[in-house]
Motif scaffolding. Structure first.
Motif, PDB file in Angstrom:
ATOM      1  N   GLU A  28       5.094   8.421  -6.589  1.00  0.00           N
ATOM      2  CA  GLU A  28       3.568   8.529  -6.761  1.00  0.00           C
ATOM      3  C   GLU A  28       3.137   9.723  -7.646  1.00  0.00           C
ATOM      4  O   GLU A  28       2.293   9.451  -8.532  1.00  0.00           O
ATOM      5  CB  GLU A  28       3.130   8.901  -5.520  1.00  0.00           C
ATOM      6  N   LEU A  29       3.676  10.873  -7.696  1.00  0.00           N
ATOM      7  CA  LEU A  29       3.425  11.884  -8.551  1.00  0.00           C
ATOM      8  C   LEU A  29       3.928  11.403 -10.007  1.00  0.00           C
ATOM      9  O   LEU A  29       2.865  11.893 -10.778  1.00  0.00           O
ATOM     10  CB  LEU A  29       4.424  13.230  -8.246  1.00  0.00           C
ATOM     11  N   PHE A  30       4.824  10.856 -10.322  1.00  0.00           N
ATOM     12  CA  PHE A  30       4.876  10.322 -11.318  1.00  0.00           C
ATOM     13  C   PHE A  30       3.814   9.366 -12.169  1.00  0.00           C
ATOM     14  O   PHE A  30       3.592   9.664 -13.245  1.00  0.00           O
ATOM     15  CB  PHE A  30       6.477   9.696 -11.571  1.00  0.00           C
ATOM     16  N   ASN A  31       3.443   8.462 -11.259  1.00  0.00           N
ATOM     17  CA  ASN A  31       2.558   7.491 -11.577  1.00  0.00           C
ATOM     18  C   ASN A  31       1.268   8.207 -11.878  1.00  0.00           C
ATOM     19  O   ASN A  31       0.646   7.960 -12.809  1.00  0.00           O
ATOM     20  CB  ASN A  31       2.245   6.497 -10.561  1.00  0.00           C
ATOM     21  N   LEU A  32       0.713   9.173 -11.135  1.00  0.00           N
ATOM     22  CA  LEU A  32      -0.555   9.995 -11.356  1.00  0.00           C
ATOM     23  C   LEU A  32      -0.405  10.781 -12.628  1.00  0.00           C
ATOM     24  O   LEU A  32      -1.255  10.882 -13.247  1.00  0.00           O
ATOM     25  CB  LEU A  32      -0.507  10.734 -10.025  1.00  0.00           C
ATOM     26  N   ARG A  33       0.871  11.342 -12.800  1.00  0.00           N
ATOM     27  CA  ARG A  33       0.983  11.959 -14.122  1.00  0.00           C
ATOM     28  C   ARG A  33       0.656  11.308 -15.395  1.00  0.00           C
ATOM     29  O   ARG A  33      -0.066  11.369 -16.144  1.00  0.00           O
ATOM     30  CB  ARG A  33       2.328  12.779 -14.303  1.00  0.00           C
ATOM     31  N   VAL A  34       1.189   9.856 -15.268  1.00  0.00           N
ATOM     32  CA  VAL A  34       1.198   8.940 -16.191  1.00  0.00           C
ATOM     33  C   VAL A  34      -0.281   8.673 -16.424  1.00  0.00           C
ATOM     34  O   VAL A  34      -0.790   8.492 -17.531  1.00  0.00           O
ATOM     35  CB  VAL A  34       2.139   7.794 -16.074  1.00  0.00           C
ATOM     36  N   GLY A  36      -2.894  10.582 -15.510  1.00  0.00           N
ATOM     37  CA  GLY A  36      -3.579  11.560 -16.111  1.00  0.00           C
ATOM     38  C   GLY A  36      -3.363  11.943 -17.591  1.00  0.00           C
ATOM     39  O   GLY A  36      -4.150  12.006 -18.354  1.00  0.00           O
ATOM     40  N   ALA A  37      -2.317  11.327 -18.118  1.00  0.00           N
ATOM     41  CA  ALA A  37      -1.752  11.552 -19.752  1.00  0.00           C
ATOM     42  C   ALA A  37      -2.827  10.527 -19.994  1.00  0.00           C
ATOM     43  O   ALA A  37      -2.999  10.591 -21.560  1.00  0.00           O
ATOM     44  CB  ALA A  37      -0.272  11.569 -19.727  1.00  0.00           C
ATOM     45  N   THR A  38      -3.017   9.275 -19.706  1.00  0.00           N
ATOM     46  CA  THR A  38      -3.723   8.098 -20.325  1.00  0.00           C
ATOM     47  C   THR A  38      -5.040   7.967 -20.117  1.00  0.00           C
ATOM     48  O   THR A  38      -5.847   7.554 -20.644  1.00  0.00           O
ATOM     49  CB  THR A  38      -2.762   6.685 -19.932  1.00  0.00           C
ATOM     50  N   GLY A  39      -5.533   9.120 -19.411  1.00  0.00           N
ATOM     51  CA  GLY A  39      -6.901   9.218 -19.120  1.00  0.00           C
ATOM     52  C   GLY A  39      -7.555   8.134 -17.958  1.00  0.00           C
ATOM     53  O   GLY A  39      -8.674   7.913 -17.946  1.00  0.00           O
ATOM     54  N   GLN A  40      -6.344   7.819 -17.308  1.00  0.00           N
ATOM     55  CA  GLN A  40      -6.962   6.734 -16.195  1.00  0.00           C
ATOM     56  C   GLN A  40      -7.055   7.310 -14.868  1.00  0.00           C
ATOM     57  O   GLN A  40      -7.378   6.393 -13.852  1.00  0.00           O
ATOM     58  CB  GLN A  40      -5.931   5.539 -16.271  1.00  0.00           C
ATOM     59  N   LEU A  41      -6.881   8.698 -14.577  1.00  0.00           N
ATOM     60  CA  LEU A  41      -6.709   9.204 -13.234  1.00  0.00           C
ATOM     61  C   LEU A  41      -8.034   9.504 -12.719  1.00  0.00           C
ATOM     62  O   LEU A  41      -8.883  10.213 -13.501  1.00  0.00           O
ATOM     63  CB  LEU A  41      -6.139  10.458 -13.460  1.00  0.00           C
TER      64      LEU A  41
END
Length: 76
Positions: A28-34, A36-41
């Motif tokens: 889940e942390l990995f998915n959240l970081r991705v 965040g990096a793509t601006g979708q968080l």
């Protein structure tokens, strides 16, 4: 995964369950970081909650390793 699992709930889990929850939290942390990096968080707070949950799991695993707390015993 629940929004912030309590330490008391994690202490009732077996070692195998802790490992499974740790894997879930890390994924889940990995998915959240991705996201965040793509601006979708959407919820930035979720990153902190998941990080703390990972830390709680590691702490409980270390306590058991040092013998400071015991894993729950199963009643037959």
């Amino acid at each position: 995964m629940a929004a912030g699992t309590k330490a008391a709930e994690l202490r009732e889990s077996s070692a195998e369950e802790l490992v499974a929850k740790l894997r879930e939290a890390k994924a889940e942390l990995f998915n959240l970081r991705v996201q965040g990096a793509t601006g979708q968080l959407d919820n930035n707070r979720r990153l902190d909650v998941v990080r703390r949950e990972i830390a709680r799991i590691y702490t409980i695993m270390r306590e058991r390793e040092l013998g400071l707390s015991a894993a729950p015993t199963e009643v037959a």
